[in-house]
Design a protein around this motif. Structure first.
Motif, PDB file in Angstrom:
ATOM      1  N   GLY A 365       6.141   0.037  64.009  1.00 30.07           N
ATOM      2  CA  GLY A 365       4.733  -0.268  63.790  1.00 30.07           C
ATOM      3  C   GLY A 365       3.904   0.996  63.757  1.00 30.07           C
ATOM      4  N   GLU A 366       2.620   0.849  64.095  1.00 26.47           N
ATOM      5  CA  GLU A 366       1.712   1.989  63.973  1.00 26.47           C
ATOM      6  C   GLU A 366       2.043   3.096  64.974  1.00 26.47           C
ATOM      7  N   SER A 425      11.069  -1.992  58.806  1.00 24.27           N
ATOM      8  CA  SER A 425       9.649  -1.892  58.473  1.00 24.27           C
ATOM      9  C   SER A 425       9.117  -0.561  58.952  1.00 24.27           C
ATOM     10  N   ILE A 426       8.090  -0.050  58.267  1.00 24.52           N
ATOM     11  CA  ILE A 426       7.462   1.215  58.631  1.00 24.52           C
ATOM     12  C   ILE A 426       5.954   0.988  58.714  1.00 24.52           C
ATOM     13  N   PRO A 427       5.222   1.919  59.314  1.00 26.49           N
ATOM     14  CA  PRO A 427       3.766   1.740  59.454  1.00 26.49           C
ATOM     15  C   PRO A 427       3.070   1.630  58.099  1.00 26.49           C
ATOM     16  N   GLY A 432      -0.227   5.923  61.333  1.00 30.52           N
ATOM     17  CA  GLY A 432       1.122   5.474  61.630  1.00 30.52           C
ATOM     18  C   GLY A 432       2.169   6.185  60.798  1.00 30.52           C
ATOM     19  N   LEU A 433       1.867   6.385  59.518  1.00 34.09           N
ATOM     20  CA  LEU A 433       2.802   7.090  58.635  1.00 34.09           C
ATOM     21  C   LEU A 433       2.971   8.547  59.057  1.00 34.09           C
ATOM     22  N   GLU A 434       1.899   9.140  59.570  1.00 31.24           N
ATOM     23  CA  GLU A 434       1.999  10.523  60.052  1.00 31.24           C
ATOM     24  C   GLU A 434       2.946  10.607  61.249  1.00 31.24           C
ATOM     25  N   LEU A 459      15.282  -0.184  54.820  1.00 34.12           N
ATOM     26  CA  LEU A 459      15.332  -1.447  54.077  1.00 34.12           C
ATOM     27  C   LEU A 459      13.941  -1.912  53.679  1.00 34.12           C
ATOM     28  N   HIS A 460      12.971  -1.682  54.544  1.00 32.97           N
ATOM     29  CA  HIS A 460      11.564  -2.002  54.266  1.00 32.97           C
ATOM     30  C   HIS A 460      11.397  -3.441  53.770  1.00 32.97           C
TER      31      HIS A 460
END
Length: 491
Positions: A365-366, A425-427, A432-434, A459-460
């Protein structure tokens, strides 16, 4: 004890009571108490002594009724108390004592207020009926339990439930009989005695009065089913059954498994609108996870079959739902085909990687990441159950099997090394991406064997991996195998 989330049961002096968010227990330590957590039960349990010691029963919180409903303020104070207990504030050394005193004052206020209203005795009576519905209960007995006259009891009970005491007791018994018929095939005479009637013919007559058909006809009929979460909806869709009303995930909607109408978004629905929507569907049965409040709310509509989360794998839930929908052969055929796919997948993995080793799934998450056990799904039922991988030792040491999941700050997940790492899953925010990018460029991440060996897979697909049902498990199996065999690597 103040319950701040989840549910379970507690046994007081040999009698069982349900626990939900807001439940309050105040008693002396001499009371016989046995706690049985079920779904993520959490809260605060405090044992304290008074100086000088008080005589038995002298504590103002112990007014003879140990269990009742607390307030939201009590839950908030309990949570704050736990936080300060675990991390004392050096600049505020008496914060713990102050919060504890405020909590005692709030608990006393709540108990006094409850004792002055009919809600207190009504809740106690309803809980007693829930536990003892199969016994010989009378209106006079319940009025004595409530401490009010039979006439006042009848007026208040009907105003609160919309039914007389006898009507409510009959409905509860018939709903329990329906639940047993749906999940088993009990003998009618044994079932009658189980729910509080002396003989099968009397149960059959009462059953037909409430349900409209006999117990045997109810078992045979094609039932109108409502599902209150998308995992159970997906189980029905795997059986090619469309529920009268169901909850659908965005992944299911993208696959056009959801109708254009007759959809229920449970998390966005108020209690009143939930009742109206479900009642309008005229179901023969409602399928859900354990939702104590909603089950009581929907008692007049249809029996609620509760399939306990974490205690039932998706196959067991699927078989149970198939039995309810009269689709057992179809379910077994589906599971047989799925088993063949798992067998083929394992042969392929034997050829490619041999011994499986460890694997971990992260939802990032974030600023927080989550990993799960096989009982929570999220693809882990595939990795650990179907394909023979193992959770890393660091996860097990943190109590993964007991809690079902692990929550960790994103920057610390390199401390849980595994031979295969899956990120589902990614932010989505810039911040969050940083943080995620900083993790991937950190030395601790780059030193992981999975990174060196190209066994980190992005996988996203958060919607797909959130499901814990036949359709999601099949899709997760295919994606995991495709990912492993094609060696998709995050750089």
């Amino acid at each position: 004890m103040i319950v701040t989330g989840g549910n379970g049961t507690i046994e007081l002096e040999g009698k069982q009571h349900n626990l939900t968010c807001g439940t309050l227990l105040c008693c002396s330590r001499t009371l016989s108490v046995s706690l049985h957590p079920q779904y993520q039960l959490h809260g605060l349990w405090i044992e304290y002594s008074t100086l000088p010691p008080q005589q038995a029963g002298a504590n103002p919180l112990n007014n003879g009724i140990p269990l009742n409903a607390g307030s939201s303020k009590a839950c908030t104070l309990a949570s704050e108390l736990l936080k300060i207990w675990e991390a004392p504030a050096q600049d505020n050394p008496f914060a713990l004592q102050k919060l504890f005193s405020e909590l005692l004052v709030e608990l006393y206020r709540t108990k006094v207020e409850c004792a002055q209203t009919s809600v207190q005795w009504l809740d106690q009576v309803l809980q007693h009926i829930e536990t003892h519905y199969n016994e010989d209960l009378t209106r006079v007995q319940m009025a004595e339990l409530a401490g009010v006259s039979p006439e006042h009891f009848s007026r208040t009970f009907r105003k609160a439930t919309g039914q007389t005491f006898n009507e409510y007791l009959t409905l509860l018994r018939i709903r329990r009989a329906q639940q047993r018929i749906l999940t088993d095939r009990p003998n009618l005479t044994a079932l009658a005695q189980e729910v509080g009637y002396g003989e099968g013919t009397y149960l059959s007559r009462k059953f037909k009065q409430v349900v409209g058909v006999s117990p045997a006809a109810y078992h045979r009929k094609n039932k109108r089913i409502v599902t209150l979460n998308f995992n159970h909806t997906a189980s029905l869709r795997a059986l090619e059954v469309m529920p009268e009303l169901g909850v659908y995930s965005s992944w299911m909607e993208r696959l056009e498994l959801a109708p254009s109408q007759d959809k229920l978004r449970f998390e966005e629905t108020s209690t009143a609108s939930l009742y109206q929507s479900v009642a309008a569907a005229r179901p023969d049965v409602i399928i859900s996870y354990s939702l104590t409040a909603e089950s009581k709310l929907l008692l007049p509509v249809a029996p609620v079959i509760e399939l306990p989360f974490m205690h039932m794998g998706w196959r067991e839930q699927f078989r149970q739902i198939a039995a309810i929908a009269n689709r057992v052969p179809q379910a077994e055929a589906w599971l047989s085909r799925y088993g063949e796919l798992c067998h083929e997948a394992n042969l392929e993995l034997d050829r490619l990687i041999g011994t499986r080793g460890t694997a971990i799934v992260w939802e990032i998450g974030e600023d927080t990441a989550y990993s799960y056990s096989s009982s929570f799904g999220h693809g882990c039922q595939i990795l650990y159950g179907d394909l023979g991988f193992r959770p890393p030792a660091a996860l097990l040491e943190q109590g993964l099997q007991r809690s079902g999941y692990l929550k960790a700050p994103t920057q610390t997940i390199a401390a849980y090394p595994a031979e295969h790492i899956f990120i589902t899953s990614i932010p989505t925010t810039h911040e969050g991406l940083e943080q995620f990018s900083a993790l991937l460029h950190s030395s601790s991440w780059k030193e992981l064997d999975a990174v060196h060996n190209g066994h980190v897979y992005q996988l996203h697909q958060p919607d797909l991996f959130y499901g814990f049902d036949p359709l999601s498990s099949l899709a997760q199996l295919k994606m995991i195998m495709q990912t492993i065999t094609s060696q998709i690597y995050i750089v």
